[in-house]
Design a protein around this motif. Structure first.
Motif, PDB file in Angstrom:
ATOM      1  N   ARG A   1       1.069  -0.865  -0.013  1.00  0.00           N
ATOM      2  CA  ARG A   1       0.008   0.100  -0.153  1.00  0.00           C
ATOM      3  C   ARG A   1       0.717   1.381   0.268  1.00  0.00           C
ATOM      4  NH1 ARG A   1      -5.848  -0.562   1.077  1.00  0.00           N
ATOM      5  NH2 ARG A   1      -5.492   1.317   2.054  1.00  0.00           N
ATOM      6  N   VAL A   2       2.560   0.962  -0.057  1.00  0.00           N
ATOM      7  CA  VAL A   2       2.941   2.446   0.568  1.00  0.00           C
ATOM      8  C   VAL A   2       2.836   3.501  -1.138  1.00  0.00           C
ATOM      9  CG1 VAL A   2       5.537   3.445   0.487  1.00  0.00           C
ATOM     10  CG2 VAL A   2       4.080   1.324   1.487  1.00  0.00           C
ATOM     11  N   GLY A   3       2.819   2.367  -2.356  1.00  0.00           N
ATOM     12  CA  GLY A   3       2.810   3.185  -3.080  1.00  0.00           C
ATOM     13  C   GLY A   3       1.301   3.560  -3.554  1.00  0.00           C
ATOM     14  N   HIS A   4       0.603   3.669  -3.268  1.00  0.00           N
ATOM     15  CA  HIS A   4      -0.541   3.862  -3.307  1.00  0.00           C
ATOM     16  C   HIS A   4      -0.905   5.144  -2.530  1.00  0.00           C
ATOM     17  CE1 HIS A   4      -5.542   4.784  -3.374  1.00  0.00           C
ATOM     18  NE2 HIS A   4      -5.115   4.202  -2.253  1.00  0.00           N
ATOM     19  N   ALA A   5      -0.251   5.237  -1.344  1.00  0.00           N
ATOM     20  CA  ALA A   5      -0.666   6.295   0.366  1.00  0.00           C
ATOM     21  C   ALA A   5       0.271   7.302  -0.238  1.00  0.00           C
ATOM     22  CB  ALA A   5      -0.374   6.169   0.635  1.00  0.00           C
ATOM     23  N   SER A   6       1.645   6.770  -1.075  1.00  0.00           N
ATOM     24  CA  SER A   6       2.305   7.824  -1.588  1.00  0.00           C
ATOM     25  C   SER A   6       1.888   9.065  -3.268  1.00  0.00           C
ATOM     26  CB  SER A   6       3.349   7.682  -2.040  1.00  0.00           C
ATOM     27  OG  SER A   6       3.758   6.940  -3.098  1.00  0.00           O
ATOM     28  N   ARG A   7       0.841   8.860  -3.591  1.00  0.00           N
ATOM     29  CA  ARG A   7       0.121   9.707  -4.341  1.00  0.00           C
ATOM     30  C   ARG A   7      -0.718  10.629  -3.955  1.00  0.00           C
ATOM     31  NH1 ARG A   7      -2.231   4.914  -8.243  1.00  0.00           N
ATOM     32  NH2 ARG A   7      -1.072   3.210  -6.777  1.00  0.00           N
ATOM     33  N   SER A   8      -1.601  10.380  -2.304  1.00  0.00           N
ATOM     34  CA  SER A   8      -2.491  10.845  -2.131  1.00  0.00           C
ATOM     35  C   SER A   8      -1.781  12.109  -1.807  1.00  0.00           C
ATOM     36  CB  SER A   8      -3.552   9.990  -1.907  1.00  0.00           C
ATOM     37  OG  SER A   8      -3.030   9.777  -0.513  1.00  0.00           O
ATOM     38  N   VAL A   9      -0.657  11.128  -1.071  1.00  0.00           N
ATOM     39  CA  VAL A   9      -0.082  12.835  -0.471  1.00  0.00           C
ATOM     40  C   VAL A   9       0.403  14.151  -0.977  1.00  0.00           C
ATOM     41  CG1 VAL A   9       1.821  13.424   1.441  1.00  0.00           C
ATOM     42  CG2 VAL A   9       0.802  10.995   1.461  1.00  0.00           C
ATOM     43  N   LEU A  10       0.646  15.096  -0.529  1.00  0.00           N
ATOM     44  CA  LEU A  10       1.087  16.119  -1.123  1.00  0.00           C
ATOM     45  C   LEU A  10       2.201  16.321  -0.537  1.00  0.00           C
ATOM     46  CD1 LEU A  10      -1.020  19.341  -0.320  1.00  0.00           C
ATOM     47  CD2 LEU A  10      -1.318  18.055  -2.396  1.00  0.00           C
ATOM     48  N   SER A  11       3.307  16.372  -1.680  1.00  0.00           N
ATOM     49  CA  SER A  11       4.760  16.719  -2.177  1.00  0.00           C
ATOM     50  C   SER A  11       5.182  17.652  -1.419  1.00  0.00           C
ATOM     51  CB  SER A  11       5.479  17.603  -3.770  1.00  0.00           C
ATOM     52  OG  SER A  11       4.866  18.002  -4.231  1.00  0.00           O
ATOM     53  N   GLY A  12       6.501  18.260  -1.229  1.00  0.00           N
ATOM     54  CA  GLY A  12       6.510  19.712  -1.118  1.00  0.00           C
ATOM     55  C   GLY A  12       6.320  21.022  -0.642  1.00  0.00           C
ATOM     56  N   ARG A  13       7.110  20.404  -2.181  1.00  0.00           N
ATOM     57  CA  ARG A  13       6.725  21.922  -3.243  1.00  0.00           C
ATOM     58  C   ARG A  13       5.078  22.310  -3.658  1.00  0.00           C
ATOM     59  NH1 ARG A  13      10.619  22.665  -8.664  1.00  0.00           N
ATOM     60  NH2 ARG A  13      11.300  22.509  -7.382  1.00  0.00           N
TER      61      ARG A  13
END
Length: 62
Positions: free
Chosen positions: A5-17
């Motif tokens: 699920r790591v790949g799925h969760a990283s898509r929904s999180v905003l990047s620092g920029r």
């Protein structure tokens, strides 16, 4: 094959920029709102300053 699920969760999180851009937009809109709200008072103060002579008034008002 087990999916992570790591790949799925990283898509929904905003990047620092994206967070920085969002913060800059919020701060910019607040500054613009403050400027628009205070602009009539600044214009009034500039008119009073010009009527009293501005920098040239030093000889009249010691």
């Amino acid at each position: 094959m087990k999916r992570s699920r790591v790949g799925h969760a990283s898509r929904s999180v905003l990047s620092g920029r994206q967070v920085l851009v969002a913060q800059a937009a919020v701060v910019g809109s607040l500054m613009l709102a403050l400027f628009v709200k205070e602009f009539p008072g600044v214009v009034r103060e500039l008119r009073i300053y010009r009527m009293t002579g501005g920098l040239r008034a030093a000889r009249r008002y010691p």
